[in-house]
Design a protein around this motif. Structure first.
Motif, PDB file in Angstrom:
ATOM      1  N   ARG A   1      37.862 -11.308  22.682  1.00  0.00           N
ATOM      2  CA  ARG A   1      37.467  -9.964  22.259  1.00  0.00           C
ATOM      3  C   ARG A   1      37.316  -9.952  20.749  1.00  0.00           C
ATOM      4  NH1 ARG A   1      35.622  -7.196  26.461  1.00  0.00           N
ATOM      5  NH2 ARG A   1      37.158  -6.935  28.102  1.00  0.00           N
ATOM      6  N   THR A   2      36.317  -9.211  20.264  1.00  0.00           N
ATOM      7  CA  THR A   2      36.127  -9.059  18.829  1.00  0.00           C
ATOM      8  C   THR A   2      36.907  -7.843  18.362  1.00  0.00           C
ATOM      9  OG1 THR A   2      33.916 -10.005  19.007  1.00  0.00           O
ATOM     10  CG2 THR A   2      34.418  -8.802  16.992  1.00  0.00           C
ATOM     11  N   PHE A   3      37.811  -8.060  17.418  1.00  0.00           N
ATOM     12  CA  PHE A   3      38.616  -6.990  16.842  1.00  0.00           C
ATOM     13  C   PHE A   3      38.075  -6.654  15.465  1.00  0.00           C
ATOM     14  CE2 PHE A   3      41.415  -8.410  20.088  1.00  0.00           C
ATOM     15  CZ  PHE A   3      42.373  -7.433  20.301  1.00  0.00           C
ATOM     16  N   MET A   4      38.137  -5.385  15.142  1.00  0.00           N
ATOM     17  CA  MET A   4      37.631  -4.915  13.866  1.00  0.00           C
ATOM     18  C   MET A   4      38.510  -3.752  13.410  1.00  0.00           C
ATOM     19  SD  MET A   4      33.654  -4.011  13.392  1.00  0.00           S
ATOM     20  CE  MET A   4      32.951  -3.821  11.798  1.00  0.00           C
TER      21      MET A   4
ATOM     22  N   MET B   1      43.111  -1.462  29.412  1.00  0.00           N
ATOM     23  CA  MET B   1      42.325  -2.468  28.692  1.00  0.00           C
ATOM     24  C   MET B   1      42.954  -3.834  28.936  1.00  0.00           C
ATOM     25  SD  MET B   1      41.802  -0.538  25.003  1.00  0.00           S
ATOM     26  CE  MET B   1      43.569  -0.471  24.625  1.00  0.00           C
ATOM     27  N   ASP B   2      42.184  -4.887  28.773  1.00  0.00           N
ATOM     28  CA  ASP B   2      42.734  -6.228  28.959  1.00  0.00           C
ATOM     29  C   ASP B   2      43.359  -6.783  27.678  1.00  0.00           C
ATOM     30  OD1 ASP B   2      40.300  -6.534  27.720  1.00  0.00           O
ATOM     31  OD2 ASP B   2      39.642  -8.215  28.942  1.00  0.00           O
ATOM     32  N   VAL B   3      43.207  -6.071  26.572  1.00  0.00           N
ATOM     33  CA  VAL B   3      43.846  -6.429  25.301  1.00  0.00           C
ATOM     34  C   VAL B   3      44.332  -5.141  24.643  1.00  0.00           C
ATOM     35  CG1 VAL B   3      42.498  -8.533  24.904  1.00  0.00           C
ATOM     36  CG2 VAL B   3      41.647  -6.363  24.049  1.00  0.00           C
ATOM     37  N   ALA B   4      45.268  -5.278  23.728  1.00  0.00           N
ATOM     38  CA  ALA B   4      45.834  -4.112  23.056  1.00  0.00           C
ATOM     39  C   ALA B   4      45.451  -4.099  21.579  1.00  0.00           C
ATOM     40  CB  ALA B   4      47.352  -4.130  23.188  1.00  0.00           C
ATOM     41  N   PRO B   5      45.315  -2.919  20.979  1.00  0.00           N
ATOM     42  CA  PRO B   5      45.105  -2.825  19.541  1.00  0.00           C
ATOM     43  C   PRO B   5      46.318  -3.422  18.812  1.00  0.00           C
ATOM     44  CG  PRO B   5      44.735  -0.709  20.597  1.00  0.00           C
ATOM     45  CD  PRO B   5      45.346  -1.598  21.613  1.00  0.00           C
ATOM     46  N   GLU B   6      46.088  -3.908  17.609  1.00  0.00           N
ATOM     47  CA  GLU B   6      47.172  -4.525  16.847  1.00  0.00           C
ATOM     48  C   GLU B   6      46.983  -4.267  15.371  1.00  0.00           C
ATOM     49  OE1 GLU B   6      46.637  -8.509  18.287  1.00  0.00           O
ATOM     50  OE2 GLU B   6      45.286  -9.035  16.664  1.00  0.00           O
ATOM     51  N   ILE B   7      48.014  -4.564  14.615  1.00  0.00           N
ATOM     52  CA  ILE B   7      47.932  -4.450  13.163  1.00  0.00           C
ATOM     53  C   ILE B   7      47.769  -5.849  12.590  1.00  0.00           C
ATOM     54  CG2 ILE B   7      49.158  -3.780  11.065  1.00  0.00           C
ATOM     55  CD1 ILE B   7      50.412  -1.517  12.674  1.00  0.00           C
ATOM     56  N   SER B   8      46.725  -6.009  11.757  1.00  0.00           N
ATOM     57  CA  SER B   8      46.441  -7.285  11.114  1.00  0.00           C
ATOM     58  C   SER B   8      46.309  -7.040   9.620  1.00  0.00           C
ATOM     59  CB  SER B   8      45.138  -7.878  11.678  1.00  0.00           C
ATOM     60  OG  SER B   8      44.799  -9.064  11.009  1.00  0.00           O
ATOM     61  N   ASN B   9      47.143  -7.691   8.836  1.00  0.00           N
ATOM     62  CA  ASN B   9      47.134  -7.527   7.376  1.00  0.00           C
ATOM     63  C   ASN B   9      47.180  -6.059   6.969  1.00  0.00           C
ATOM     64  OD1 ASN B   9      47.030 -10.314   6.788  1.00  0.00           O
ATOM     65  ND2 ASN B   9      44.836 -10.320   7.191  1.00  0.00           N
TER      66      ASN B   9
END
Length: 102
Positions: A9-12, A64-72
């Motif tokens: 999945r592409t995260f943005m 959803m098959d993935v969860a939102p996350e915190i990156s930097n």
């Protein structure tokens, strides 16, 4: 934070996804205590919680098959799932490594 791929999945960062969908900054709400993001556009209210694979669209739960996350320090979302929640589509071009939202 640059977009990245995780679990196919592409995260943005949320603000970029929301702005691409025509959502004004004033309609992007962050609840730091509950680590929840609320996006509003027209009659749609979409909520996601960091680490949860449940997406709420006008109160209706979608898994959803993935969860939102915190990156930097930035909240990152799976682009396609959020786009779909607002009636848009996100397509991936592997050759150019580009996501297009329509």
């Amino acid at each position: 934070v640059a977009p990245y791929i995780k679990d196919s999945r592409t995260f943005m960062p949320i603000r970029y996804v929301a702005n691409a969908l025509g959502i004004a900054d004033s309609n992007i709400l962050w609840d730091g205590v509950n680590q929840t993001v609320t996006l509003m556009k027209g009659d749609k209210v979409v909520q996601v919680k960091i680490g949860s694979n449940v997406l709420l669209v006008n109160g209706a739960a979608i898994t959803m098959d993935v969860a939102p996350e915190i990156s930097n320090g930035r909240t990152c979302l799976p682009i396609a799932l959020i786009a779909n929640a607002f009636g848009a589509t996100a397509s991936w071009d592997a050759a150019t490594q580009t996501v297009t939202i329509k």
